[in-house]
Each structure stands twice: as structure tokens, then as C-alpha cells.
Write an enzyme that holds these catalytic residues in place. Structure first.
Site, PDB file in Angstrom:
ATOM      1  CG  HIS A  27      28.049  -8.963 -24.315  1.00 31.48           C
ATOM      2  ND1 HIS A  27      28.973  -8.877 -23.300  1.00 31.48           N
ATOM      3  CD2 HIS A  27      28.432  -8.069 -25.253  1.00 31.48           C
ATOM      4  CE1 HIS A  27      29.874  -7.941 -23.605  1.00 31.48           C
ATOM      5  NE2 HIS A  27      29.575  -7.448 -24.795  1.00 31.48           N
ATOM      6  CB  THR A  28      24.384 -15.050 -25.702  1.00 26.75           C
ATOM      7  OG1 THR A  28      25.340 -15.387 -26.708  1.00 26.75           O
ATOM      8  CG2 THR A  28      23.400 -14.035 -26.275  1.00 26.75           C
ATOM      9  CG  ASP A  29      30.195 -16.147 -23.829  1.00 24.61           C
ATOM     10  OD1 ASP A  29      29.782 -15.053 -23.382  1.00 24.61           O
ATOM     11  OD2 ASP A  29      31.399 -16.386 -24.034  1.00 24.61           O
ATOM     12  CB  SER A  60      56.040 -17.246 -29.463  1.00 25.66           C
ATOM     13  OG  SER A  60      55.391 -16.334 -30.341  1.00 25.66           O
ATOM     14  CB  SER A 117      44.145 -16.571 -26.250  1.00 26.41           C
ATOM     15  OG  SER A 117      42.769 -16.278 -26.335  1.00 26.41           O
ATOM     16  CD  GLU A 149      41.945 -17.490 -23.035  1.00 20.63           C
ATOM     17  OE1 GLU A 149      42.131 -18.300 -23.969  1.00 20.63           O
ATOM     18  OE2 GLU A 149      41.700 -16.287 -23.229  1.00 20.63           O
ATOM     19  CG  ASP A 161      36.905 -17.030 -27.604  1.00 22.20           C
ATOM     20  OD1 ASP A 161      35.810 -16.728 -28.122  1.00 22.20           O
ATOM     21  OD2 ASP A 161      37.604 -16.230 -26.967  1.00 22.20           O
ATOM     22  CE1 TYR A 210      32.685 -10.691 -21.277  1.00 20.66           C
ATOM     23  CE2 TYR A 210      33.688 -11.006 -19.115  1.00 20.66           C
ATOM     24  CZ  TYR A 210      33.106 -11.529 -20.255  1.00 20.66           C
ATOM     25  OH  TYR A 210      32.938 -12.879 -20.377  1.00 20.66           O
TER      26      TYR A 210
HETATM   27  P1  ADP Z   1      42.884 -12.648 -28.777  1.00 22.56           P
HETATM   28  O1  ADP Z   1      42.608 -14.016 -28.272  1.00 22.56           O
HETATM   29  O2  ADP Z   1      41.638 -11.891 -29.099  1.00 22.56           O
HETATM   30  O3  ADP Z   1      43.834 -12.601 -29.928  1.00 22.56           O
HETATM   31  P2  ADP Z   1      43.931 -12.374 -26.137  1.00 22.56           P
HETATM   32  O4  ADP Z   1      44.361 -11.202 -25.339  1.00 22.56           O
HETATM   33  O5  ADP Z   1      42.854 -13.241 -25.581  1.00 22.56           O
HETATM   34  O6  ADP Z   1      43.571 -11.842 -27.593  1.00 22.56           O
HETATM   35  O7  ADP Z   1      45.173 -13.353 -26.370  1.00 22.56           O
HETATM   36  C1  ADP Z   1      46.404 -12.837 -26.821  1.00 22.56           C
HETATM   37  C2  ADP Z   1      47.522 -13.528 -26.048  1.00 22.56           C
HETATM   38  O8  ADP Z   1      47.615 -14.912 -26.446  1.00 22.56           O
HETATM   39  C3  ADP Z   1      48.891 -12.933 -26.363  1.00 22.56           C
HETATM   40  O9  ADP Z   1      49.172 -11.831 -25.519  1.00 22.56           O
HETATM   41  C4  ADP Z   1      49.815 -14.123 -26.088  1.00 22.56           C
HETATM   42  O10 ADP Z   1      50.060 -14.255 -24.702  1.00 22.56           O
HETATM   43  C5  ADP Z   1      48.964 -15.320 -26.515  1.00 22.56           C
HETATM   44  N1  ADP Z   1      49.259 -15.675 -27.926  1.00 22.56           N
HETATM   45  C6  ADP Z   1      48.362 -15.801 -28.920  1.00 22.56           C
HETATM   46  N2  ADP Z   1      48.978 -16.148 -30.087  1.00 22.56           N
HETATM   47  C7  ADP Z   1      50.290 -16.240 -29.825  1.00 22.56           C
HETATM   48  C8  ADP Z   1      51.456 -16.547 -30.596  1.00 22.56           C
HETATM   49  N3  ADP Z   1      51.396 -16.850 -31.906  1.00 22.56           N
HETATM   50  N4  ADP Z   1      52.653 -16.527 -29.971  1.00 22.56           N
HETATM   51  C9  ADP Z   1      52.730 -16.243 -28.661  1.00 22.56           C
HETATM   52  N5  ADP Z   1      51.684 -15.943 -27.892  1.00 22.56           N
HETATM   53  C10 ADP Z   1      50.471 -15.932 -28.447  1.00 22.56           C
HETATM   54 MG    MG Z   2      41.502 -14.516 -26.513  1.00 27.16          MG
END
Ligand code: ADP
Ligand code: MG
Length: 355
Positions: A27-29, A60, A117, A149, A161, A210
Site C-alpha cells: 500500500h505504498t505504491d 488463451s 495480468s 491495464e 506489477d 482499497y
Molecule cells: P492477478 O494479476 O493477480 O493474477 P488480475 O485480476 O489482475 O489477477 O488479472 C487476471 C486477469 O488477467 C484474468 O481475468 C485474465 O483476464 C487476464 N489473464 C492473466 N493471465 C491470463 C492467461 N494466461 N490467459 C488469459 N488471460 C489471462
Molecule cells: Mg493483476
């Protein structure tokens, strides 16, 4: 299904990018402060080739989903928005991006706080750089990924990230000043390895909590007359703030100071103590922990061979990270998970990757 099976041709380029876990600096970013992530072994890999029908095609494996995007198409939803955002942002930089076939595989757990993500965005941008010989560096890739993003996938996030996925590796920690984007690659604490366990508690309250914390920090900074809380180093400076702003600001200031202490060089023991102090601060001052996270962290902290442990990510559920004696991480992980499950929770080991 592999690239050939989906698109009927062979890929012309391939690139990968890792997920990340944040060791210190939570929670610093969004307070322009300091963070200390490391890359995890799990990666996302994209394979790409030119598409000859005038359309982008994204596939995917994890979702078994194929998305086709024609010329002039509006932003797609779901996973394709992250990839499409990368393409559009490169175009806005002046690059010409021809229609591509893009195939995604990943071992990063999706939606578990290990930043699948960012791994997807950074792998996509690296893949496009390689396919099209683009002249962009790793910091630019992180910045474009973060914009993809926030502007295309609609997820408000800081730069940590994407910087971690683009610049960190599993052997080092990445110190990052989120205001200046100054980085320092630091050796991992001696004799230690990372353990990350998912608490099994879904992050249902996470978004509202958040946003509330963000606005509390903005109010605190305003009352203290600074641009962001990162501009304050003395925790005593918050004494006159009304509650809960006083405690919120105190967390951010002490957390920034913990990261800066690591930057000076600390022993592995001290690093562990700083992680434990971070958890206490997130629990008591920032109030983003839950009983499940406190139980899991307490179990980790009380386990021989664990230097320190804390919740990682925004909180309100999600994962815990611990620093563990090298070579013992799998045994410790299984033992703690077993006991945690006996307390009635559903957990999962995220790092290391156990088959
Ligand atoms: P985190 O980044 O913590 O894993 P997020 O909610 O930020 O969780 O991101 C997850 C989203 O990123 C998924 O719902 C999808 O839309 C996308 N994503 C991540 N990896 C993949 C993948 N291998 N294939 C398809 N979509 C992906
Ligand atoms: Mg993410």
C-alpha cells in the site's frame, strides 16, 4: 492446443514474462513510495505470427478462448483487452502494428495476486518487440503494460506489477521508487527462499476497501501539506491527524521506512523482522487483514526455519508471503498448509511451484 493447431502455421516469435510477489512495501505504491518485489518462477509465454486475414486473433490456453478483432473494432472485454491495449498503446507511440496471431500459455496462477495480468502484458509487449524489431526498453514496456491495464482492461493499478514483471528475476529483489521509477536490483536475502500461500479467502471486500484506503491517504497527505505520504519520513509527524487517518498514514510512513532500511543492507534475520512488523502494521494501523490471514501468518512466523511472514497484496483475503530457510521451503510449506487446513481453511501453495 498449440499455436499450430489453433492458427495452422508456425509461430515467428516467442517471449515470456514472470509473475511477481511483493516482499515488502505494501500500500505504498499509490503514495509514491517504495516497494520490493521479486519475480516468481511461474511465467506467461506468448507465441506470435503475422495474421494474413486483416484481423488480430488472440488465443488463451488457460481459458480455451479465442478472440478475433477486426479493423476499427472497439476494445474487447476479458483477457483480450489486456493484449489489445498493448497493441493500441504501441500504435499510439507511432509504431505500425500489423494484424497478429497470438497464443498465450501460462503457469502463473490467474487472479491469485501473483500478477498474471502484468505477466500477460509484459510477455505480449516483449513478443511484439521481438516479432517487429521495435526499439523499446524494459522500463517503457512496463509503462505501456501499466497503461494497457488501466486504460484498456479498466483496472486501476500502480506501476509495481509491470516493473517487477519486466525488470525482476527470481534471484534478486527489485527495489523500486514508484515516483521516480528509479530501481535497484538487490541480491536476495542470504540463505533464504520465498514461500507464498494462498489463504483461500476470496478478496470480496478488496475493491471498496482499497479505494477507501487510497482516499484516506490522499486526505492525510493533504492535511499534512505534502504531495504524497512518501514525502514524510518521521512517523511522529502524523500525531495531530484525526483517526483513522493518523494510523493509515503511520502505516505508509513506517512501511516506506522498512523498505528503505533494507536498501541500506540488512541481515536475513532483520529482513524477517521487518516483514513481521509490516504485517502488524497492515493489521493494526491499515486494517486490511482478516482473521484467516492473521492465523496463516502467525503459523508461518511460529514455524522453525521461517525468518518472517506477512500478508501480501492489497489484503482483505489473498495470499501470504514468507521468507524461509533455503532448501526447506517445500517441507515447511506442506507442514504449514496442513495445519492451516486443519483450522478449517482452504489454502494452496503458490510458490514454490509444487507439481
Ligand atoms: P492477478 O494479476 O493477480 O493474477 P488480475 O485480476 O489482475 O489477477 O488479472 C487476471 C486477469 O488477467 C484474468 O481475468 C485474465 O483476464 C487476464 N489473464 C492473466 N493471465 C491470463 C492467461 N494466461 N490467459 C488469459 N488471460 C489471462
Ligand atoms: Mg493483476
Amino acid at each position: 492446443m498449440d499455436f499450430q493447431q489453433i492458427f495452422g502455421t508456425s509461430p515467428e516469435a516467442e517471449a515470456s514474462a514472470p509473475g511477481r510477489v511483493n516482499l515488502l512495501g505494501e500500500h505504498t505504491d499509490y503514495n509514491d513510495g517504495f516497494v520490493l518485489p521479486t519475480a516468481i518462477p511461474q511465467q506467461t509465454t506468448v507465441q506470435l505470427g503475422l495474421s494474413w486475414d486483416g484481423q488480430h486473433h488472440f488465443y488463451s490456453v488457460a481459458l480455451d478462448e479465442r478472440v478475433t478483432i477486426s479493423e476499427g473494432h472497439h476494445t474487447p472485454s476479458g483477457f483480450a483487452s489486456y493484449i489489445f491495449g498493448c497493441v493500441r498503446l504501441l500504435e499510439r507511440q507511432g509504431y505500425t502494428i500489423p494484424p497478429v496471431n497470438l497464443h498465450v500459455t501460462s503457469s502463473v496462477p490467474i487472479g491469485s495476486g501473483l500478477s498474471s495480468s502484468a505477466a500477460l502484458e509484459v510477455a505480449t509487449l516483449r513478443g511484439l518487440r521481438s516479432l517487429l524489431n521495435l526499439d523499446i526498453d524494459d522500463v517503457e514496456i512496463a509503462q505501456l503494460a501499466q497503461q494497457a491495464e488501466s486504460q484498456y482492461a479498466g483496472v486501476q493499478c500502480g506501476i509495481m506489477d509491470q516493473m517487477a514483471s519486466s525488470l525482476a528475476d527470481t534471484e534478486h529483489m527489485l527495489f523500486l521508487d514508484t515516483r521516480s521509477l528509479q530501481v535497484r536490483v538487490m541480491p536476495f536475502p542470504a540463505g533464504a527462499e520465498v514461500l507464498a500461500i494462498d489463504s483461500g479467502v476470496p478478496r470480496t471486500l478488496a475493491e471498496s476497501g482499497y479505494n477507501q484506503r487510497r482516499s484516506e491517504c490522499e486526505q492525510a497527505a493533504h492535511l499534512l501539506g505534502v504531495r504524497a505520504l512518501r514525502d514524510i519520513t518521521d512517523p511522529q509527524a502524523v500525531a495531530e491527524l484525526p483517526e483513522p487517518l493518523r494510523r493509515r498514514a503511520r502505516h505508509v510512513i513506517t512501511e516506506d521506512n522498512r523498505v528503505l532500511e533494507v536498501l541500506q543492507g540488512v541481515s536475513t534475520e532483520r529482513f524477517g523482522e521487518l516483514m513481521n512488523a509490516s504485517h502488524a502494521s497492515l493489521r493494526d494501523d491499515y486494517e486490511v487483514s482478516l482473521s484467516a490471514l492473521d492465523i496463516l501468518v502467525a503459523m508461518l512466523q511460529a514455524t522453525p526455519g521461517v525468518w518472517g511472514a506477512r500478508l501480501t497484496g492489497a489484503g482483505f483475503g489473498g495470499a501470504c508471503v514468507a521468507l524461509v530457510v533455503a532448501g526447506k521451503v517445500e517441507a515447511i510449506a506442506q507442514d504449514v498448509l496442513e495445519r492451516y487446513k486443519r483450522s478449517g481453511y482452504a489454502g494452496r501453495i503458490l510458490v514454490p511451484q509444487i507439481e
